[in-house]
Design an enzyme around this catalytic site. Structure first.
Site, PDB file in Angstrom:
ATOM      1  CB  CYS A 172      -2.155  -1.772   1.587  1.00 33.92           C
ATOM      2  SG  CYS A 172      -1.167  -3.045   2.709  1.00 33.92           S
ATOM      3  CG  HIS A 177      -0.916  -4.667  -1.825  1.00 31.23           C
ATOM      4  ND1 HIS A 177      -0.260  -3.318  -2.027  1.00 31.23           N
ATOM      5  CD2 HIS A 177      -0.850  -5.243  -1.006  1.00 31.23           C
ATOM      6  CE1 HIS A 177       0.273  -3.608  -1.625  1.00 31.23           C
ATOM      7  NE2 HIS A 177      -0.217  -4.217  -0.081  1.00 31.23           N
TER       8      HIS A 177
HETATM    9  N1  GLN Z   1       2.954  -1.148   7.657  1.00 34.49           N
HETATM   10  C1  GLN Z   1       1.673  -1.610   7.385  1.00 34.49           C
HETATM   11  C2  GLN Z   1       0.474  -2.835   7.889  1.00 34.49           C
HETATM   12  O1  GLN Z   1       1.386  -4.256   8.088  1.00 34.49           O
HETATM   13  C3  GLN Z   1       1.144  -1.292   5.786  1.00 34.49           C
HETATM   14  C4  GLN Z   1       1.744  -2.443   4.791  1.00 34.49           C
HETATM   15  C5  GLN Z   1       1.659  -2.886   2.857  1.00 34.49           C
HETATM   16  O2  GLN Z   1       0.673  -1.561   2.438  1.00 34.49           O
HETATM   17  N2  GLN Z   1       1.711  -3.789   2.535  1.00 34.49           N
HETATM   18  O3  GLN Z   1      -0.188  -2.681   8.540  1.00 34.49           O
END
Ligand code: GLN
Length: 259
Positions: free
Chosen positions: A94, A195
């Protein structure tokens, strides 16, 4: 034989149990009688491209990504590039995945320059934009093997031409909610939005990464299989739940959220 893992930004980039990926790698190696060493590299810590064979970087909100991005480029970038080019395994989830691309354009503020290890860029459509949230199922691109996980991101990732996706979305959003691609792969660098954490739910991918890392140091070898009946049942249950629920597009509950 020793599995050498480097956990990047464990205190900064760690969402939805991403640390569980490290636990899974450690346990699956130890269950096979392989020694494991985990080194943590925080802001300001240099890394050695030859000392470690498996690098992990988790997810984080824009605020954390903003702190990590310059450090990743200036302090660790050259070493991580060298490690990846010499077939170390890299797994990025992510927020970490976004930072391995060319740039991440957050909902507000300046672009975050990425490492450019993966040929992609990511754009957040803006405050209040629909987040891409929910259980996700993909088929891995080369083997067709299923991966299950949970995604929650605002950024939309677009692969460059020639870039290889990790897989095809079966249920969920993936890279951008449009082209059904999920994640990206270059050599043994794996980026994904999954995740969950990812590896306990998909132990075959954990073994793939362990195998890459050990072969880099010790040459050709095979990992003996582990009794994964429970893990397979858990993944099956997760996939069934995902299919029943389908993608859950959510509008940001906090307008202006930087997540
Ligand atoms: N901030 C990033 C997004 O929302 C990554 C979010 C995350 O790692 N869950 O795209």
């Amino acid at each position: 034989m020793e599995l050498r893992i480097c956990h990047l930004y464990p205190d900064l980039l760690n969402l939805y149990g991403d640390r569980g990926n490290i636990t899974t790698l450690v346990r699956r190696a130890q269950w096979r009688g392989i020694d494991v060493r985990v080194v943590e590299a925080r802001l300001g810590d240099p890394i050695d491209p030859r000392e470690n064979d498996l690098f992990f970087i988790g997810g984080g909100e824009d605020r954390q990504q903003r702190l990590a991005a310059p450090d990743l480029r200036q302090v660790k970038g050259a070493a991580l590039r060298e490690a990846a080019a010499s077939d170390a395994a890299v797994l990025a989830v992510c927020g970490g995945y976004q930072l391995l691309g060319h740039y991440y354009r957050p909902a507000d503020g300046p672009d975050l320059e990425g490492l450019g290890l993966l040929n992609l860029h990511t754009v957040h459509p803006g405050p209040g934009a629909r987040r891409l949230i929910g259980n996700i199922v993909i088929n891995e691109a080369t083997s067709g093997t299923r991966l299950v996980g949970f995604e929650n991101h605002g950024g939309r990732t677009h692969l460059g031409s020639q870039a290889r996706p990790l897989g095809t979305v079966v249920v969920g959003f993936g890279n951008n909610g449009e082209d059904r691609t999920e994640g990206a792969v270059w050599r043994s660098v794996y980026g994904t939005y999954l995740h969950g954490p990812l590896l306990p739910k998909n132990p075959w991918l954990a073994d793939l990464l362990i195998g890459v890392a050990l072969r880099r140091r010790y040459g050709e070898m095979t990992l003996h299989p582990l009794p994964d009946a429970e893990e397979h049942r858990a993944a099956e249950a997760a996939a069934t739940r995902a299919r029943a629920g389908g993608p859950q597009a959510a509008t940001s509950r906090r307008p202006g959220s930087r997540l």
